[in-house]
Scaffold this active site. Structure first.
Site, PDB file in Angstrom:
ATOM      1  N   ASP A  94      30.710  33.166  40.603  1.00 40.62           N
ATOM      2  CA  ASP A  94      32.014  33.802  40.384  1.00 40.62           C
ATOM      3  C   ASP A  94      33.105  33.188  41.254  1.00 40.62           C
ATOM      4  O   ASP A  94      34.133  33.821  41.520  1.00 40.62           O
ATOM      5  CB  ASP A  94      31.918  35.307  40.641  1.00 40.62           C
ATOM      6  CG  ASP A  94      31.481  35.633  42.063  1.00 40.62           C
ATOM      7  OD1 ASP A  94      31.102  34.686  42.782  1.00 40.62           O
ATOM      8  OD2 ASP A  94      31.521  36.810  42.446  1.00 40.62           O
TER       9      ASP A  94
ATOM     10  N   HIS B 149      36.451   3.903  45.337  1.00 41.11           N
ATOM     11  CA  HIS B 149      36.702   5.339  45.290  1.00 41.11           C
ATOM     12  C   HIS B 149      35.754   6.082  46.240  1.00 41.11           C
ATOM     13  O   HIS B 149      35.126   7.079  45.876  1.00 41.11           O
ATOM     14  CB  HIS B 149      36.569   5.877  43.865  1.00 41.11           C
ATOM     15  CG  HIS B 149      37.689   5.450  42.965  1.00 41.11           C
ATOM     16  ND1 HIS B 149      37.652   5.600  41.597  1.00 41.11           N
ATOM     17  CD2 HIS B 149      38.882   4.876  43.249  1.00 41.11           C
ATOM     18  CE1 HIS B 149      38.766   5.132  41.081  1.00 41.11           C
ATOM     19  NE2 HIS B 149      39.530   4.692  42.058  1.00 41.11           N
TER      20      HIS B 149
ATOM     21  N   ASP C   6      43.487   5.936  51.798  1.00 39.06           N
ATOM     22  CA  ASP C   6      44.185   6.019  50.513  1.00 39.06           C
ATOM     23  C   ASP C   6      44.416   7.504  50.257  1.00 39.06           C
ATOM     24  O   ASP C   6      43.470   8.246  49.962  1.00 39.06           O
ATOM     25  CB  ASP C   6      43.327   5.390  49.416  1.00 39.06           C
ATOM     26  CG  ASP C   6      44.035   5.292  48.070  1.00 39.06           C
ATOM     27  OD1 ASP C   6      45.040   5.998  47.867  1.00 39.06           O
ATOM     28  OD2 ASP C   6      43.575   4.509  47.215  1.00 39.06           O
TER      29      ASP C   6
ATOM     30  N   ASP D  27      51.183   8.282  46.422  1.00 40.89           N
ATOM     31  CA  ASP D  27      49.898   7.595  46.515  1.00 40.89           C
ATOM     32  C   ASP D  27      50.087   6.365  47.395  1.00 40.89           C
ATOM     33  O   ASP D  27      50.740   5.402  46.985  1.00 40.89           O
ATOM     34  CB  ASP D  27      49.442   7.200  45.106  1.00 40.89           C
ATOM     35  CG  ASP D  27      48.040   6.603  45.070  1.00 40.89           C
ATOM     36  OD1 ASP D  27      47.400   6.527  46.136  1.00 40.89           O
ATOM     37  OD2 ASP D  27      47.595   6.213  43.974  1.00 40.89           O
TER      38      ASP D  27
ATOM     39  N   HIS E 173      40.222  -4.589  40.242  1.00 37.11           N
ATOM     40  CA  HIS E 173      41.039  -3.549  39.599  1.00 37.11           C
ATOM     41  C   HIS E 173      42.441  -4.072  39.297  1.00 37.11           C
ATOM     42  O   HIS E 173      42.868  -5.106  39.824  1.00 37.11           O
ATOM     43  CB  HIS E 173      41.109  -2.299  40.472  1.00 37.11           C
ATOM     44  CG  HIS E 173      41.684  -2.526  41.842  1.00 37.11           C
ATOM     45  ND1 HIS E 173      43.035  -2.636  42.086  1.00 37.11           N
ATOM     46  CD2 HIS E 173      41.074  -2.649  43.054  1.00 37.11           C
ATOM     47  CE1 HIS E 173      43.236  -2.809  43.384  1.00 37.11           C
ATOM     48  NE2 HIS E 173      42.061  -2.839  43.997  1.00 37.11           N
TER      49      HIS E 173
ATOM     50  N   HIS F  45      49.503   1.462  38.521  1.00 31.02           N
ATOM     51  CA  HIS F  45      49.409   2.547  37.548  1.00 31.02           C
ATOM     52  C   HIS F  45      50.673   3.386  37.652  1.00 31.02           C
ATOM     53  O   HIS F  45      51.351   3.401  38.683  1.00 31.02           O
ATOM     54  CB  HIS F  45      48.147   3.398  37.741  1.00 31.02           C
ATOM     55  CG  HIS F  45      48.002   4.013  39.113  1.00 31.02           C
ATOM     56  ND1 HIS F  45      48.711   5.129  39.518  1.00 31.02           N
ATOM     57  CD2 HIS F  45      47.222   3.673  40.170  1.00 31.02           C
ATOM     58  CE1 HIS F  45      48.372   5.440  40.752  1.00 31.02           C
ATOM     59  NE2 HIS F  45      47.465   4.565  41.182  1.00 31.02           N
TER      60      HIS F  45
ATOM     61  N   HIS G  20      47.458   9.137  38.242  1.00 28.68           N
ATOM     62  CA  HIS G  20      47.459   8.146  37.170  1.00 28.68           C
ATOM     63  C   HIS G  20      48.241   8.783  36.028  1.00 28.68           C
ATOM     64  O   HIS G  20      47.686   9.446  35.153  1.00 28.68           O
ATOM     65  CB  HIS G  20      46.032   7.794  36.753  1.00 28.68           C
ATOM     66  CG  HIS G  20      45.297   6.995  37.787  1.00 28.68           C
ATOM     67  ND1 HIS G  20      44.035   6.498  37.591  1.00 28.68           N
ATOM     68  CD2 HIS G  20      45.654   6.586  39.034  1.00 28.68           C
ATOM     69  CE1 HIS G  20      43.632   5.829  38.654  1.00 28.68           C
ATOM     70  NE2 HIS G  20      44.609   5.882  39.550  1.00 28.68           N
TER      71      HIS G  20
ATOM     72  N   GLU H 264      49.318  -2.007  44.280  1.00 26.19           N
ATOM     73  CA  GLU H 264      48.180  -1.865  45.197  1.00 26.19           C
ATOM     74  C   GLU H 264      47.176  -3.001  45.062  1.00 26.19           C
ATOM     75  O   GLU H 264      46.069  -2.798  44.564  1.00 26.19           O
ATOM     76  CB  GLU H 264      47.497  -0.518  44.994  1.00 26.19           C
ATOM     77  CG  GLU H 264      47.165  -0.166  43.546  1.00 26.19           C
ATOM     78  CD  GLU H 264      46.467   1.171  43.435  1.00 26.19           C
ATOM     79  OE1 GLU H 264      45.505   1.427  44.187  1.00 26.19           O
ATOM     80  OE2 GLU H 264      46.874   1.973  42.579  1.00 26.19           O
TER      81      GLU H 264
ATOM     82  N   TYR I  97      38.156  -7.192  48.659  1.00 29.49           N
ATOM     83  CA  TYR I  97      36.979  -6.455  49.118  1.00 29.49           C
ATOM     84  C   TYR I  97      35.790  -7.413  49.204  1.00 29.49           C
ATOM     85  O   TYR I  97      35.380  -7.993  48.191  1.00 29.49           O
ATOM     86  CB  TYR I  97      36.650  -5.313  48.158  1.00 29.49           C
ATOM     87  CG  TYR I  97      37.866  -4.520  47.731  1.00 29.49           C
ATOM     88  CD1 TYR I  97      38.326  -3.446  48.489  1.00 29.49           C
ATOM     89  CD2 TYR I  97      38.578  -4.878  46.588  1.00 29.49           C
ATOM     90  CE1 TYR I  97      39.451  -2.735  48.102  1.00 29.49           C
ATOM     91  CE2 TYR I  97      39.712  -4.167  46.199  1.00 29.49           C
ATOM     92  CZ  TYR I  97      40.147  -3.104  46.951  1.00 29.49           C
ATOM     93  OH  TYR I  97      41.264  -2.401  46.568  1.00 29.49           O
TER      94      TYR I  97
ATOM     95  N   ARG J 255      43.140  -2.825  51.189  1.00 28.48           N
ATOM     96  CA  ARG J 255      44.020  -2.481  50.056  1.00 28.48           C
ATOM     97  C   ARG J 255      45.323  -1.962  50.640  1.00 28.48           C
ATOM     98  O   ARG J 255      45.308  -1.142  51.567  1.00 28.48           O
ATOM     99  CB  ARG J 255      43.389  -1.425  49.140  1.00 28.48           C
ATOM    100  CG  ARG J 255      44.253  -1.071  47.943  1.00 28.48           C
ATOM    101  CD  ARG J 255      43.500  -0.247  46.892  1.00 28.48           C
ATOM    102  NE  ARG J 255      43.047   1.056  47.333  1.00 28.48           N
ATOM    103  CZ  ARG J 255      41.776   1.350  47.591  1.00 28.48           C
ATOM    104  NH1 ARG J 255      40.832   0.421  47.486  1.00 28.48           N
ATOM    105  NH2 ARG J 255      41.438   2.572  47.989  1.00 28.48           N
TER     106      ARG J 255
ATOM    107  N   GLU K 250      49.047  -0.259  49.431  1.00 33.98           N
ATOM    108  CA  GLU K 250      49.630   0.382  48.247  1.00 33.98           C
ATOM    109  C   GLU K 250      50.951   1.065  48.592  1.00 33.98           C
ATOM    110  O   GLU K 250      51.037   1.839  49.537  1.00 33.98           O
ATOM    111  CB  GLU K 250      48.650   1.416  47.691  1.00 33.98           C
ATOM    112  CG  GLU K 250      49.155   2.179  46.491  1.00 33.98           C
ATOM    113  CD  GLU K 250      48.139   3.191  45.999  1.00 33.98           C
ATOM    114  OE1 GLU K 250      48.237   3.601  44.833  1.00 33.98           O
ATOM    115  OE2 GLU K 250      47.236   3.566  46.783  1.00 33.98           O
TER     116      GLU K 250
END
Length: 463
Positions: A61, A267, A284, A295, A374, A378, A385, A409, A413, A431, A433
């Protein structure tokens, strides 16, 4: 918590920010009305039906924190579950009809106040409003005069999807004799995705605030993310910084705090490693203000200074970021942003001895995807996104227009088990961004509040 426990201070102006966000969400009926009118011009003789996001149960619940469907919010401003909006251009008395949960003192004692039928009219500008229990009784009459039914079938649509398909099937049987009822089912995203691409001044004001707040969180993370601190503690600091800003703020997505080789996982959200001496830390994270997102990704040295290999990789990604941001200008194909970043990254991979060969051939063969897998951008807005196409129906890249907001971004890697690469580069993930607005004469970086220059980042970490 360890003796490295970290905490955020409440932001100045927090109450004022909450009031502004609430004004846009619940009280700014003019903006929502203008959007509805534009949308109804697009559907012509059709009728649109949009459903609120369903409530989700986490376990037994315990509910997942409710978040309204972005398209539903964009056109109505209504934040409660269990609602259905019907937009009927041909019916002056029902151009905007809301079906909502009725007021219920007992349920409101448990779960909070409801707008009810009266509030749907008075606060949200509905021309007509009814108890949602009357939806089946009234929906056929509202939809019947339309040539097309605009409704987006969703993976989580459940009973609402079944209701709409049954309604359409019923009209298919009666229309030949009655001459009424829609033939076609069309997705509202055909119109809404394009509308949402171009941000209005009010939307941009909230996005600037979300960018400023995210920058504040990243700066706090840089100062606190030293050896001995857990990735989870940095995540908690980000959450606290955003929530301390106002009651309507929070994270726009689960924060990524990846130290050492965890930064090579795109991610990574486990955030359960303790930061060690000499680590790089990739953060990130973005803030949500009034439903609008930011972002940002930054990388900093936990010990205060980049090592020579770390700095070499960082500089490659920074050159790619600057080249890609420079490509953001009105009229340019959106793909130019990715291509500009990719050129710099591929040349950097060659310089770092990660790859061998001619840049054009490495790009053609997509060999670079071993270390950069990648896209560079975006759309950004109500969703991280955000809605919107990247190509025209004929396949050509969408040209950038003033009012669009996109991330930039690039990343590089090097997995810790990568073979045939310099040993000192293994386990390094970078990275960077920023959030970039397309303007009339170029672009505006909304996230300049957090530095990207490595010397400045070292100075911040040293403090």
């Amino acid at each position: 918590m360890t003796d490295t426990t970290i905490a955020a201070e409440p932001a100045e102006g927090a109450i004022e920010s909450a009031e502004r966000a609430n004004a846009v969400q619940a009280g700014g009926t003019g903006a929502f009305r203008r959007r509805r009118e534009r949308f109804m011009e697009g559907i012509g003789d059709g009728v649109a039906v949009l459903a609120a996001a369903p409530e989700l149960v986490k376990s037994r619940d315990t509910d997942v924190m409710y978040r309204q469907n972005s398209d539903f919010f964009y056109l109505t401003g209504f934040l409660e579950p269990g609602a259905v909006a019907v937009l009927t251009p041909h019916d002056a008395g029902h151009r905007f009809t809301l079906f909502v949960r009725p007021r219920d003192p007992e349920r409101e004692t448990w779960n909070g106040r409801r707008a009810g039928v009266e509030g749907a009219r008075a606060r949200f500008g509905a021309d007509a409003a009814y108890d949602v229990a009357e939806l089946d009784e009234r929906l056929k009459g509202l939809v019947e005069p339309a040539d097309a039914l605009w409704y987006g079938v969703r993976a989580d649509g459940g009973a609402m999807d079944a209701r709409m398909l049954k309604l359409l099937a019923g009209f298919r049987g009666t229309r030949p004799r009655a001459g009424k009822g829609p033939w076609d089912l069309r997705d509202p995203a055909q119109l809404l995705d394009r509308m949402r691409l171009i941000k209005e001044p009010g939307e941009l004001a909230l996005m600037r605030e979300a960018a400023e707040l995210a920058a504040r969180g990243h700066l706090a993370a840089m100062r606190a993310g030293r050896p001995g601190v857990g990735e989870w503690e940095v995540q908690a600091l980000l959450d606290q910084t955003f929530r301390a800003h106002s009651a309507t703020s929070g994270t726009s997505f689960p924060a990524i705090v990846g130290s050492a080789a965890n930064a090579t996982i795109l991610h990574y959200v486990t955030n359960d490693r303790r930061i060690e001496e000499g680590d790089l830390v990739l953060v990130d994270a973005g803030a949500d203000v009034g439903f609008y997102c930011s972002d940002i990704t930054r990388v900093f040295p936990a010990s205060g200074r980049f090592t020579a290999p770390q700095r070499a990789v960082y500089d490659v990604v920074l050159r790619a970021l600057r080249a890609a941001v420079a490509a953001v200008r009105p009229g340019a194909p959106v793909t130019d942003v990715h291509e500009a970043a990719r050129r710099e990254l591929v040349q950097g991979m060659i310089d770092l001895k990660l790859l061998e060969g001619e840049p054009e051939k490495l790009i053609e063969d997509e060999t670079f995807k071993r270390f950069f897998m990648h896209n560079t951008s975006h759309w950004l807005g109500l969703d991280v996104h955000d809605a919107g196409p990247y190509r025209e129906p004929d396949g050509t890249p969408l040209p950038l227009q003033p009012g669009m907001v996109l991330t930039v971004e690039p990343g590089l890697y090097v997995p810790e088990d990568a073979e045939n690469v310099p040993a000192e580069l293994r386990g390094i993930g970078i990275r960077l961004e920023d959030d970039v607005l397309v303007t009339e004469d170029g672009h505006e970086v909304l996230t300049r509040g957090v530095p990207v220059d490595p010397d400045e980042i070292e100075r911040i970490c040293a403090r």
